[in-house]
Design a protein around this motif. Structure first.
Motif, short mmCIF file in Angstrom:
data_model
loop_
_atom_site.label_atom_id
_atom_site.label_comp_id
_atom_site.label_asym_id
_atom_site.label_seq_id
_atom_site.Cartn_x
_atom_site.Cartn_y
_atom_site.Cartn_z
N ALA A 281 0.84 -1.20 0.00
CA ALA A 281 0.00 0.00 0.00
C ALA A 281 0.87 1.25 0.00
O ALA A 281 2.09 1.19 0.14
N ASN A 282 0.22 2.39 -0.16
CA ASN A 282 0.89 3.69 -0.12
C ASN A 282 0.85 4.20 1.32
O ASN A 282 -0.22 4.53 1.83
N PRO A 283 1.98 4.31 1.99
CA PRO A 283 1.98 4.74 3.40
C PRO A 283 1.60 6.20 3.60
O PRO A 283 1.42 6.63 4.74
N SER A 284 1.44 6.94 2.52
CA SER A 284 0.98 8.32 2.68
C SER A 284 -0.55 8.39 2.84
O SER A 284 -1.09 9.46 3.08
N ASN A 285 -1.20 7.24 2.72
CA ASN A 285 -2.66 7.16 2.92
C ASN A 285 -2.94 7.18 4.42
O ASN A 285 -2.84 6.17 5.10
N ASP A 286 -3.26 8.35 4.93
CA ASP A 286 -3.45 8.50 6.38
C ASP A 286 -4.59 7.65 6.91
O ASP A 286 -4.53 7.13 8.03
N LEU A 287 -5.65 7.50 6.12
CA LEU A 287 -6.77 6.69 6.57
C LEU A 287 -6.35 5.25 6.78
O LEU A 287 -6.62 4.65 7.83
N THR B 235 2.58 3.26 19.18
CA THR B 235 2.59 3.41 17.72
C THR B 235 1.40 4.24 17.25
O THR B 235 1.52 5.10 16.38
N TYR B 236 0.24 3.99 17.85
CA TYR B 236 -0.96 4.72 17.45
C TYR B 236 -0.82 6.22 17.76
O TYR B 236 -1.12 7.07 16.91
N ILE B 237 -0.33 6.53 18.95
CA ILE B 237 -0.17 7.94 19.32
C ILE B 237 0.83 8.63 18.40
O ILE B 237 0.61 9.75 17.93
N THR B 238 1.93 7.96 18.11
CA THR B 238 2.94 8.53 17.21
C THR B 238 2.36 8.77 15.83
O THR B 238 2.59 9.82 15.21
N ARG B 239 1.59 7.79 15.35
CA ARG B 239 0.99 7.93 14.02
C ARG B 239 0.05 9.13 13.97
O ARG B 239 0.08 9.92 13.01
N VAL B 240 -0.80 9.28 14.96
CA VAL B 240 -1.75 10.40 14.99
C VAL B 240 -1.00 11.73 15.02
O VAL B 240 -1.37 12.69 14.32
N GLN B 241 0.07 11.80 15.80
CA GLN B 241 0.86 13.03 15.85
C GLN B 241 1.47 13.36 14.49
O GLN B 241 1.49 14.52 14.06
N GLN B 242 1.97 12.32 13.79
CA GLN B 242 2.55 12.55 12.47
C GLN B 242 1.50 13.05 11.49
O GLN B 242 1.76 13.94 10.67
N ILE B 243 0.30 12.47 11.55
CA ILE B 243 -0.77 12.91 10.65
C ILE B 243 -1.12 14.37 10.91
O ILE B 243 -1.28 15.17 9.97
N LYS B 244 -1.19 14.74 12.18
CA LYS B 244 -1.50 16.13 12.52
C LYS B 244 -0.41 17.07 12.02
O LYS B 244 -0.69 18.17 11.52
#
Length: 839
Positions: A545-551, A571-580
């Motif tokens: 997949a394309n990791p730039s797909n935030d969803l 991992t979840y918290i880090t991911r959400v911070q990166q998306i923001k």
């Protein structure tokens, strides 16, 4: 001897290897600076006497003194045309000493010329060099092989491939790790084990560099991942200078006291390296006598690896993403770059996908108008330099796959192997030979399976073919074969059943191409997201997949969190911070963010994690950090930071066309960039390959700017530095890098080469008016030649500083011989020179 026979001996009891050869032969009269192999041939009684003492001490396996017997090493002494004669004669001498009481191993090591892309050596040339030596040793009658004191995993892998293409004798492969737990090229012990046992090494281990105490943690870590026995050959402590002589201080009794701990840690073969003697080996043999060998116990059987990082794949572990973007299908810009022979976009995609959370990178070069094999090999080199992630090799052509697997310095994932006749017959042997894992694609020459039952039958057929080829289930990832739900309303349910079946009934990991499910439908992200969540619930291991797909990435992390997988909350918290952060950056660039959010912009402008580090303040003042951040947004700075030699001159030309002065490019972009590279090297975000690539990129830029700087009178007359590898030492990789880095900083560097007598070094320093003499040594037997240079300098009362470096040198050694400074690497050497000249 067969692998099975060797293993049987190891199972019965720990086997004893020999100890040091070179230092003991020097005590027997071998001068420094001579070719050891030739000297032994002319004084064979000295080696026979030493090796007989090792056998009497309890040695089970003697190393033939062929360590530097490859033609590239022998060329340093004008002896490359005698490669066959030298290797065969030395094996004969060792067999005389063994007298059938010990096995004789053909000993091989690095050539001293770095492999591409770090150095000029091409892979096939290197394999040919190793095959030539291996063939000589095999024909001479060695019982097994050892490839030892290796710093480069890629070169070790090449040696194992070469030996395997010559004969089927057992191969032991031993790396040398620094005190930080990595090789000079950045490989950690786990990655070394994963790659080397997959390529066919029968024994893996560690030798040289450190004493036994520092080596124990390395062996313990290796054991967790090893399918094969482990060997250990530590030095007798760390070298010290005593009364003008380099010695290893650890007594035989103290050295041997570590033996039981090594056996408990998992070592099945034990010996000694630098500084050890027959007495050390006798004591060691006595201490482990009666102990039971601890068998290999691989607790992590499903692993991929690059040259610097390994990735575990767990059926119930964190969900993994195979980044799909490096594929020219539907990407006109990438297609055009590939046709032009450029890989800038490929490098950017690799860095971006790693930063966005991909765990593996898929590499596909399939487009018209290019030589796909050539471009695949170039892409592997480029991506391996800018990313630590393991690679998934994606091609429809068997010859391209073979070339890629042969060249890749890690353990790759093959995408893919189906039941199509050509694929299954030709690809499975390649997977086995090169130790790869593969994606099992349940297709046949008839095309897509017509039913779920046929799909399962194809999976079983491929599993059986793989098993018959010697490929176990732990090396197989099953593709769930997603089709579009728009054409087949049962598509999702059939794929979910395949995933469940593979995980629960076959114990296999699975992968899918998620977006296929929604092809032809509107608002595809909803379908893709729902399907991803359902697939993960049914046991899906990974997705292409394309990791730039935030969803998608957010859903995957959330699913892991809800399934209570290890570290899923963090991992979840880090991911959400990166998306923001990305959302904030996107808003900022469109003008919809308040002033004051510039810190996020600076972070995002840097791109990858390594590049983010580049935009942070270095160890200097806040102003210097701000300057670095500003410079990081220029193409010239980025080219040096990323080691992009190709194209950097064009970027310099663009800066000049914008009106930037040549001196400002040097001082404001090139120097800050190489400073940042040095900082990343210091914190182990970069390793030797990246350091060399960045230095070469900077050299290219300076080469273009130099005439402009001279025309404008902008060149400051910098001090002169004379650099050399000392007499008797023919190693120069580190010395060459130091010389290159110093030149990039504007110093006038005179590189005298390797094996240079002290008198010649001093004469050159006088002739060129040197302010600094830089000396390198990689061998304990040549370290003292550094003191010769210092003695001559003092006798002549020259106003010149002497600095030293090299794997065997230390700060305490520098202090004892009267050197003015010591540096552990090229980046530190630049700082040392600057501090000495400013003092």
């Amino acid at each position: 001897m067969t692998r099975e026979e060797l293993y049987k001996r190891i199972e019965e009891r720990p086997l004893i290897l020999d100890g040091a050869t070179g230092s003991n032969l020097q005590k027997a009269g071998m001068p420094t600076g001579v070719c050891p192999e030739l000297w032994i041939m002319e004084h064979e009684e000295a080696l026979i006497r030493l090796q007989e003492e090792y056998v009497e001490a309890g040695t089970d396996i003697l190393y033939a003194p062929t360590f530097s017997g490859n033609r590239e090493k022998l060329k340093e002494y004008g002896l490359s045309d005698r490669t066959e004669e030298i290797n065969k004669r030395l094996v004969t001498i060792s067999k005389k000493a063994a007298k059938d009481r010990a096995l004789v191993a053909g000993d091989m090591t690095m050539t001293g010329v770095a492999l591409e892309p770090v150095g000029p050596m091409k892979l096939e040339e290197l394999i040919d060099i190793y095959k030539e030596q291996a063939r000589c040793l095999f024909e001479a009658g060695v019982d097994l092989f050892v490839v030892e004191t290796m710093m480069s995993l890629a070169e070790t892998r090449a040696a194992v491939i070469a030996i395997r293409e010559v004969c089927d004798l057992p191969v032991m492969a031993s790396m040398t790790f620094q005190e930080d737990g990595r090789t000079l090229y950045g490989t950690d012990p786990v990655t070394a084990v994963v790659v080397l046992q997959s390529i066919g090494a029968d024994v893996i281990g560690v030798n040289c560099s450190t004493g036994p105490e520092q080596m124990l943690p390395v062996v313990r870590k290796m054991k967790e991942y090893a399918d094969v026995p482990l060997l250990v050959k530590p030095n007798a402590g760390l070298p010290e200078l005593v009364e003008g002589e380099t010695i290893y201080p650890m007594s035989a009794e103290e050295f041997a006291s570590f033996g039981p701990a090594f056996v408990e840690a998992g070592a099945g073969l034990l010996g000694g390296c630098c500084g050890t003697t027959p007495e050390h080996i006798a004591q060691l043999a006595g201490r482990v006598r009666g102990l039971a060998t601890v068998p290999p116990e691989n607790r992590h059987p499903i692993m991929l690896a690059s040259e610097r990082k390994s990735q575990e794949i767990l059926p119930d572990g964190p969900f993994l993403i195979i980044g799909e973007r490096i594929n020219p299908t539907g990407k006109k810009r990438l297609q055009q770059e590939l046709r032009e022979g450029r890989l800038d976009l490929v490098e950017e995609m690799a860095e971006e996908q790693e930063e966005l959370g991909a765990h593996i990178l898929d590499i596909n070069m399939g487009t018209n108008g290019i030589d796909e094999k050539e471009m695949m090999l170039k892409a592997i080199q480029k991506v391996s330099m800018v990313s630590d992630l393991p690679l998934c090799i994606d091609t429809s052509y068997v010859e391209v796959m073979e070339a890629a697997l042969r060249a890749y310095p890690g353990r790759a994932l093959v995408n893919s192997v189906s039941m199509e006749k050509e694929k299954v017959e030709k690809l499975l042997p390649l997977v086995r030979k090169y130790g790869a894992m593969f994606i099992l694609l349940p297709l046949s020459d008839k095309g897509l399976p017509k039913s779920p039952e046929e799909k399962k039958e194809l999976i079983h057929q491929l599993l059986a073919r793989a098993e018959a080829c010697g490929i176990g289930k732990n090396r197989i990832i099953v593709d769930g074969l997603v089709t579009t739900v728009g054409a087949n309303k049962q598509a999702a349910l059939e794929t979910l059943e395949t995933i469940r079946y593979c995980k629960e009934e076959l114990g296999l990991c699975t992968a899918v191409g998620l977006s296929n499910i929604s092809f032809g439908l509107p608002e595809r992200s909803y379908v893709n997201g729902a399907f991803a969540a359902m697939a993960i619930q049914n046991g899906l291991t990974m997705a292409i997949a394309n990791p730039s797909n935030d969803l998608l990435m957010g859903l995957a992390c959330a699913a892991d969190l809800l399934k209570d997988k290890p570290q899923a909350d963090e991992t979840y918290i880090t991911r959400v911070q990166q998306i923001k952060e990305r959302q904030t950056f996107a808003a900022h660039t469109s003008g919809n963010v308040p002033a004051g959010a510039g810190a996020t912009e600076q972070q995002m402008a840097a791109g990858t994690g390594r590049q983010q580090a580049a935009s942070e303040a270095s160890s200097g003042t806040p102003d210097s950090g701000a300057k670095t951040a500003a410079s990081a947004q220029t193409p010239v700075f980025e080219a040096v930071l990323k080691g992009r030699k190709n194209g950097i001159v064009e970027k310099v030309q663009e800066e000049l066309a914008r009106g930037t002065a040549a001196k400002d490019i040097l001082d404001g972009q090139l120097i800050p960039a190489i400073n940042e590279v040095g900082r990343l090297f210091d914190i182990q975000a970069y390793f030797l390959p990246q350091l060399i690539a960045s230095a070469n990129a900077m050299k290219e830029a300076i080469g273009y700017l130099e005439p402009l700087l001279q025309e404008g009178g902008d060149t400051d007359e910098k001090p002169v530095i004379v650099i050399a590898t000392v007499e008797g030492d023919i190693h120069d990789i580190g010395k060459n890098l130091v010389a290159l880095m110093l030149k990039n900083y504007g110093y006038q560097v005179y590189d005298l080469g390797k094996d240079v007598p002290a008198e010649k070094i001093i004469a050159a320093a006088e002739e060129y008016g040197a302010s600094i003499i830089a000396l390198s040594a990689l061998m304990t037997t040549t370290m003292m030649r550094m003191k010769d240079t210092i003695r001559l300098r003092n006798e002549k009362k020259m106003d010149v500083r002497v600095i030293i470096g090299g794997a065997v040198t230390t700060q305490s050694f520098a202090d004892e011989i009267g050197a003015d400074g010591y540096s552990k690497d090229a980046a530190e050497a630049v700082k040392l020179v600057q501090s000495l000249l400013d003092a």
